[in-house]
Design a protein around this motif. Structure first.
Motif, PDB file in Angstrom:
ATOM      1  N   PHE A 117       0.857  -1.184   0.000  1.00  0.00           N
ATOM      2  CA  PHE A 117       0.000   0.000   0.000  1.00  0.00           C
ATOM      3  C   PHE A 117       0.890   1.229   0.000  1.00  0.00           C
ATOM      4  O   PHE A 117       1.743   1.395   0.869  1.00  0.00           O
ATOM      5  CB  PHE A 117      -0.913   0.019   1.224  1.00  0.00           C
ATOM      6  N   SER A 118       0.668   2.106  -0.974  1.00  0.00           N
ATOM      7  CA  SER A 118       1.495   3.308  -1.116  1.00  0.00           C
ATOM      8  C   SER A 118       0.698   4.563  -0.811  1.00  0.00           C
ATOM      9  O   SER A 118      -0.441   4.709  -1.242  1.00  0.00           O
ATOM     10  CB  SER A 118       2.040   3.392  -2.552  1.00  0.00           C
ATOM     11  N   LYS A 119       1.337   5.483  -0.089  1.00  0.00           N
ATOM     12  CA  LYS A 119       0.742   6.796   0.148  1.00  0.00           C
ATOM     13  C   LYS A 119       1.451   7.882  -0.635  1.00  0.00           C
ATOM     14  O   LYS A 119       1.278   9.075  -0.384  1.00  0.00           O
ATOM     15  CB  LYS A 119       0.779   7.131   1.643  1.00  0.00           C
ATOM     16  N   GLY A 120       2.247   7.499  -1.603  1.00  0.00           N
ATOM     17  CA  GLY A 120       2.859   8.494  -2.465  1.00  0.00           C
ATOM     18  C   GLY A 120       4.153   9.054  -1.927  1.00  0.00           C
ATOM     19  O   GLY A 120       4.730   8.572  -0.954  1.00  0.00           O
ATOM     20  N   GLY A 121       4.628  10.103  -2.576  1.00  0.00           N
ATOM     21  CA  GLY A 121       5.943  10.630  -2.272  1.00  0.00           C
ATOM     22  C   GLY A 121       6.968   9.938  -3.159  1.00  0.00           C
ATOM     23  O   GLY A 121       6.762   8.821  -3.639  1.00  0.00           O
ATOM     24  N   PHE A 122       8.097  10.603  -3.374  1.00  0.00           N
ATOM     25  CA  PHE A 122       9.085  10.097  -4.318  1.00  0.00           C
ATOM     26  C   PHE A 122       9.609   8.721  -3.943  1.00  0.00           C
ATOM     27  O   PHE A 122       9.898   7.896  -4.811  1.00  0.00           O
ATOM     28  CB  PHE A 122      10.251  11.083  -4.417  1.00  0.00           C
ATOM     29  N   VAL A 123       9.730   8.461  -2.640  1.00  0.00           N
ATOM     30  CA  VAL A 123      10.295   7.187  -2.202  1.00  0.00           C
ATOM     31  C   VAL A 123       9.408   5.997  -2.555  1.00  0.00           C
ATOM     32  O   VAL A 123       9.868   4.858  -2.616  1.00  0.00           O
ATOM     33  CB  VAL A 123      10.565   7.224  -0.669  1.00  0.00           C
ATOM     34  N   SER A 124       8.130   6.238  -2.838  1.00  0.00           N
ATOM     35  CA  SER A 124       7.193   5.134  -3.070  1.00  0.00           C
ATOM     36  C   SER A 124       7.264   4.556  -4.477  1.00  0.00           C
ATOM     37  O   SER A 124       6.780   3.453  -4.718  1.00  0.00           O
ATOM     38  CB  SER A 124       5.755   5.599  -2.809  1.00  0.00           C
ATOM     39  N   VAL A 125       7.857   5.287  -5.417  1.00  0.00           N
ATOM     40  CA  VAL A 125       7.834   4.831  -6.817  1.00  0.00           C
ATOM     41  C   VAL A 125       8.628   3.544  -7.020  1.00  0.00           C
ATOM     42  O   VAL A 125       8.108   2.579  -7.612  1.00  0.00           O
ATOM     43  CB  VAL A 125       8.321   5.956  -7.754  1.00  0.00           C
TER      44      VAL A 125
END
Length: 397
Positions: A117-125
Motif C-alpha cells: 500500500f502506497s501513500k505516495g511521495g518520491f520514495v514510493s515509486v
C-alpha cells in the motif's frame, strides 16, 4: 518473473519525504491491525521509507489505539526526487532512484507481503514498480484533487487507486476510472478518540486559564517559513486575542526568536518544533487552527470540526494541490483562505477576528461535521485491503 507465495499475515506500506505521505498510511495500518484482531488474525506491518530525513523517526514513534507500535519494522531505501523542471540533480537522482528500486526489490522478495500500500511521495515509486514485477498486488492513495507525479507513475503498477474526491476520479480516462475507488482521505484512528483535557495538560494549561480562544498554528512537519514570518510579525495581535500554540517545524523554525517571544508573552505563546503523539489531543484542545492546506493536516482538523484559516502553498514549484484543498473547504463554508498576496497581516487579522466569535466558530464546525459524516476513510480502505488479502489463496494473482 515467477509468482511467489505471499505472506498473508504481512502488509507492506511505502511513502515518505513528508508527514503528509506517512500519517495517512499509518491511519490505514492502524485500522488494518484492529480489523485483523477483531477477526482473530495477527497482522504485521513493515514500512519502506526514505533512508534519510524524518521517515524513520515518524514511523517508529507512531503508536496505534492499542498503545503498540503501528509498524513492526522499517526499511530505509535511497530516494531521488522526481522534478517537473530541468535540474542537474535530475541526473544524479536517477542513480538514487535505481538504487532505491534494487533495495525495494530485495526487501519485497525477502518479506513477500500480501500486498503493498502506497501513500505516495518520491520514495514510493521504486517499491511500487518492484512489487509489480514481483506480482505483489499494489494499492495506492491520492489525497489531493490532482495526481502527484509519484502517484501518476504508481498508478501504472497499481491494481487500484483510492482517491479522496469524486472530482479526482472524474478527471481520469474512462478505462482508468475502473481501477479507482473514492474513499476520502484517511485520518489516524486516534483523531476519532481524543481528549482536549489531555491536550491542555500537555500544553501546561488548565481549563480555567483559557480566557481566550486557543489558536493552533501548523505548517506541516518541516514548518512553513511564510506562516512563521506572518506569526512573528503579528505576535502582539495574536497573543492579545489568543493563546498561541505554534508548531514551528523541524526545518523552518527560528529557535532564538521563538524563545524571546515565549519569554515576552509567557503562557500566551507556546512554541514547539514538532508535536508527535500528543498532536491529536492538542488539535482537540484548539478552538481555531491556522495552517497550510496539505491534505493530511486539513482533514485531521476537519474530523475534529475545528474552524480553520488556511494559507495554501502556491506559486511556482507547486502544482496547486494545496490551493485546491483550501478552496474545497472554503466552498463548503468550513474555512477561511489567505491565498497568495492575501497572506498578509491585514487579511490574517480580518480572518481571525471572525474566529473570536464563538457563534461564528460553531457555524464552521457544523459545516465540517457535514463534510466528515459517514464511515472513516481509513476504516473503509482497511476493509477493502483486508478483503483483498483474504480473497487471495496465498499466492499472487
Amino acid at each position: 518473473m515467477t509468482h511467489m507465495n505471499l505472506n498473508k499475515n504481512l502488509i507492506c506500506f511505502t511513502g515518505g519525504g513528508t508527514g503528509g505521505h506517512i500519517f495517512p498510511g499509518l491511519a490505514v495500518a492502524d485500522e488494518l491491525k484492529t480489523l485483523a484482531a477483531s477477526n482473530n488474525k495477527e497482522l504485521k506491518i513493515c514500512w519502506i521509507g526514505c533512508s534519510k530525513g524524518m521517515d524513520r523517526n515518524i514511523v517508529e514513534k507512531a503508536y496505534g489505539p492499542d498503545g503498540k507500535a503501528t509498524a513492526d519494522s522499517f526499511y530505509g531505501i535511497p530516494s531521488g526526487k522526481l522534478r517537473r523542471y530541468f535540474s542537474l540533480k535530475n541526473f544524479s537522482d536517477l542513480f538514487r532512484i535505481a538504487a532505491g528500486f534494487f533495495s525495494a526489490f530485495h526487501i519485497l522478495k525477502k518479506e513477500k507481503p500480501a500486498l503493498l500500500f502506497s501513500k505516495g511521495g518520491f520514495v514510493s515509486v521504486p517499491p511500487c514498480f518492484a512489487a509489480h514485477l514481483l506480482h505483489i498486488p499494489v494499492f495506492t492513495h491520492e489525497c489531493d484533487f490532482t495526481l502527484g507525479l509519484a502517484n501518476r507513475l504508481n498508478f501504472k503498477s497499481a491494481d487500484c487507486m483510492f482517491v479522496s474526491y469524486e472530482e479526482t476520479k472524474n478527471k481520469l480516462r474512462a478505462e482508468e476510472q475502473k481501477r479507482v475507488e473514492v474513499t476520502g482521505n484517511p485520518v489516524r484512528p486516534v483523531f476519532y478518540n481524543t481528549s482536549a483535557e489531555n491536550g491542555r495538560k500537555f500544553l501546561g494549561l488548565d481549563k480555567t486559564d483559557l480566557k481566550k480562544p486557543l489558536l493552533l498554528i501548523l505548517g506541516g512537519s518541516s514548518g512553513a517559513r511564510q506562516i512563521n514570518e506572518l506569526v512573528y510579525n503579528n505576535m502582539d495581535y495574536l497573543c492579545e486575542n489568543f493563546i498561541v500554540v505554534h508548531q514551528t517545524g523541524l526545518v523552518n523554525s527560528n529557535d532564538t526568536r521563538e524563545a524571546e517571544f515565549a519569554q515576552k508573552y509567557k503562557d500566551n505563546y507556546k512554541p514547539y518544533n514538532f508535536i508527535y503523539q500528543e498532536m491529536p489531543d492538542v488539535v482537540s484542545a484548539a478552538d481555531v487552527i491556522l495552517s497550510r492546506s496539505g491534505a493530511n493536516s486539513i482533514w485531521e482538523a476537519a474530523v475534529l470540526r475545528k474552524p480553520m484559516v488556511l494559507v495554501p502553498l502556491c506559486g511556482s514549484g507547486t502544482r496547486g494541490d494545496q490551493v485546491d484543498n483550501a478552496e474545497f473547504f472554503k466552498r463548503h463554508g468550513a474555512a477561511e483562505v489567505l491565498l497568495g498576496q492575501e497572506a498578509d497581516s491585514e487579511h490574517l487579522k480580518t480572518a481571525l477576528n471572525q474566529m473570536l466569535d464563538s457563534e461564528k466558530r460553531a457555524e464552521y464546525s457544523e459545516a465540517l461535521k457535514k463534510l466528515t459524516e459517514g464511515e472513516a476513510p481509513a476504516k473503509r480502505i482497511a476493509k477493502l485491503l483486508f478483503e483483498k488479502i483474504n480473497s487471495n489463496s496465498g499466492g499472487a494473482e
